[in-house]
Design a protein around this motif. Sequence first.
Motif, short mmCIF file in Angstrom:
data_model
loop_
_atom_site.label_atom_id
_atom_site.label_comp_id
_atom_site.label_asym_id
_atom_site.label_seq_id
_atom_site.Cartn_x
_atom_site.Cartn_y
_atom_site.Cartn_z
N LEU A 1 -6.84 -6.63 -2.17
CA LEU A 1 -6.42 -7.19 -1.12
C LEU A 1 -6.24 -8.62 -1.31
CD1 LEU A 1 -8.83 -5.34 1.51
CD2 LEU A 1 -6.53 -4.70 0.65
N HIS A 2 -5.12 -9.42 -0.85
CA HIS A 2 -5.09 -10.71 -1.21
C HIS A 2 -4.27 -11.69 -0.12
CE1 HIS A 2 -0.61 -9.72 -2.03
NE2 HIS A 2 -1.02 -8.55 -2.15
N ASP A 3 -4.07 -12.81 -0.60
CA ASP A 3 -3.35 -13.63 0.30
C ASP A 3 -2.37 -14.59 -0.21
OD1 ASP A 3 -4.30 -16.36 -0.41
OD2 ASP A 3 -5.92 -15.91 0.91
N ASP A 4 -1.31 -15.24 0.31
CA ASP A 4 -0.34 -15.75 -0.57
C ASP A 4 -0.47 -17.33 -0.77
OD1 ASP A 4 -0.09 -17.15 2.14
OD2 ASP A 4 2.00 -16.35 2.60
N LEU A 5 -1.64 -17.62 -0.79
CA LEU A 5 -2.06 -19.00 -1.54
C LEU A 5 -2.29 -18.88 -2.97
CD1 LEU A 5 -2.69 -22.00 -0.89
CD2 LEU A 5 -5.28 -21.26 -0.88
N ASN A 6 -2.36 -17.57 -3.51
CA ASN A 6 -2.24 -17.20 -4.91
C ASN A 6 -1.06 -17.57 -5.67
OD1 ASN A 6 -4.75 -16.53 -4.67
ND2 ASN A 6 -4.29 -14.21 -4.54
N ASP A 7 -1.21 -17.96 -6.65
CA ASP A 7 -0.06 -18.05 -7.45
C ASP A 7 0.09 -16.92 -8.43
OD1 ASP A 7 0.99 -20.62 -6.53
OD2 ASP A 7 -0.45 -21.72 -7.51
N VAL A 8 0.82 -15.91 -8.35
CA VAL A 8 0.69 -14.67 -8.93
C VAL A 8 1.50 -14.76 -10.29
CG1 VAL A 8 1.06 -12.40 -8.73
CG2 VAL A 8 0.07 -13.50 -6.57
N LEU A 9 0.93 -14.33 -11.14
CA LEU A 9 1.55 -14.45 -12.56
C LEU A 9 1.90 -12.85 -13.05
CD1 LEU A 9 -0.40 -16.75 -14.66
CD2 LEU A 9 1.85 -17.16 -13.56
N ALA A 10 1.35 -11.90 -12.65
CA ALA A 10 1.54 -10.67 -12.74
C ALA A 10 1.25 -9.42 -11.56
CB ALA A 10 0.90 -10.15 -14.29
N THR A 11 1.64 -8.42 -11.73
CA THR A 11 1.50 -7.59 -10.53
C THR A 11 1.27 -5.91 -11.31
OG1 THR A 11 3.71 -6.79 -10.19
CG2 THR A 11 2.80 -8.64 -8.73
N THR A 12 0.66 -5.20 -10.61
CA THR A 12 0.78 -3.72 -10.97
C THR A 12 0.81 -3.01 -9.72
OG1 THR A 12 -0.46 -2.14 -12.14
CG2 THR A 12 -1.64 -3.49 -10.78
N THR A 13 1.58 -1.93 -9.80
CA THR A 13 2.19 -1.22 -8.60
C THR A 13 1.31 0.36 -8.78
OG1 THR A 13 4.13 -2.07 -8.47
CG2 THR A 13 3.93 0.09 -7.50
N GLN A 14 0.56 0.58 -7.54
CA GLN A 14 -0.11 2.01 -7.54
C GLN A 14 1.09 2.91 -7.06
OE1 GLN A 14 -3.16 2.92 -7.77
NE2 GLN A 14 -4.27 0.95 -8.10
N ALA A 15 1.26 4.13 -7.75
CA ALA A 15 2.15 5.15 -7.69
C ALA A 15 1.72 5.97 -6.32
CB ALA A 15 2.43 6.04 -8.78
N VAL A 16 2.34 6.70 -5.73
CA VAL A 16 1.99 7.75 -4.97
C VAL A 16 2.10 9.05 -5.68
CG1 VAL A 16 2.65 8.86 -2.83
CG2 VAL A 16 3.24 6.53 -3.05
N ARG A 17 0.92 9.74 -5.86
CA ARG A 17 0.94 11.05 -6.36
C ARG A 17 0.74 11.98 -5.17
NH1 ARG A 17 -2.85 8.29 -9.76
NH2 ARG A 17 -4.12 8.01 -7.76
N PRO A 18 0.69 13.30 -5.34
CA PRO A 18 0.77 14.43 -4.48
C PRO A 18 -0.80 14.22 -3.74
CG PRO A 18 1.39 15.23 -6.24
CD PRO A 18 1.08 14.03 -6.87
N TRP A 19 -1.95 13.66 -4.35
CA TRP A 19 -3.00 14.10 -3.62
C TRP A 19 -3.40 12.42 -2.89
CZ3 TRP A 19 -2.19 13.88 -8.83
CH2 TRP A 19 -2.53 12.92 -9.53
N ASP A 20 -2.44 11.59 -2.98
CA ASP A 20 -2.69 10.20 -2.51
C ASP A 20 -2.39 10.34 -1.01
OD1 ASP A 20 -3.65 8.93 -4.72
OD2 ASP A 20 -1.61 8.63 -5.42
N PRO A 21 -3.09 9.65 -0.04
CA PRO A 21 -2.98 9.51 1.44
C PRO A 21 -1.79 8.48 1.84
CG PRO A 21 -4.92 8.46 1.12
CD PRO A 21 -4.47 9.05 -0.39
#
Length: 239
Positions: free
Chosen positions: A169-189
Amino acid sequence: MPAAPPPGPSSRTALVVRGGWEGHQPVETTDFFLPFLEANGFTVRIEESPAIYADADHMATVDLIVQTNTMNTIEREEFEGLRTAVENGTGLGGWHGGIADSYRNNSDYLQLIGGQFAAHPGNDPQKRTGEPSDNYVPHIIHMLPAAADHPITAGIDDFELVTEQYWVLHDDLNDVLATTTQAVRPWDPWHRPVTSPAIWTRLWGRGRIFVSTPGHRIEIVENPTVRTIIERGLLWAAR
């Protein structure tokens, strides 16, 4: 792998604050970076709790705080000492839960850091064994355009890890250099992929803050790419 920057000034002080949940190996991971700090001219002091943050006289002498202290608590005067030091120019850096999941009892700390661990969704619940590896998933750390010429990430491309993938959980005061993306798997809500910052910087007063969510255990900080990012990030953050 791009080399870390050459040694800097020889008169700076670093404060290592470590502790909390032993699963993040706070001693082993911070010990791993001590030779690097010393080679770059830092005199290092190690503390096993955040109590030192309340010592205003000492904090005024600190150029860099390296913190790995997961799921612990911080007293009001300790936090205020930390925040004052950063506002006055002390750098603050760390990795994984040692900085992004440190003091859940203090919302002002969460604002200072700019990103709070929420979850590390794991593997198929039907196949879990109760081991930490239940939460180790292959994922990509995706470098953003801003990373190309930043001193922390210049020359580093996207890379893959098999470890905990932080949902932050984050806000846009950060200067983001890299991200990662959670996939949606069959068991995820959740119903669509969720992207979180993985490496970011943040300016607070006269201070600089550096966070890398990769860094779960010693084998992750030993990864050459993660190690380079953390080493550069600590130098970048330091006064």
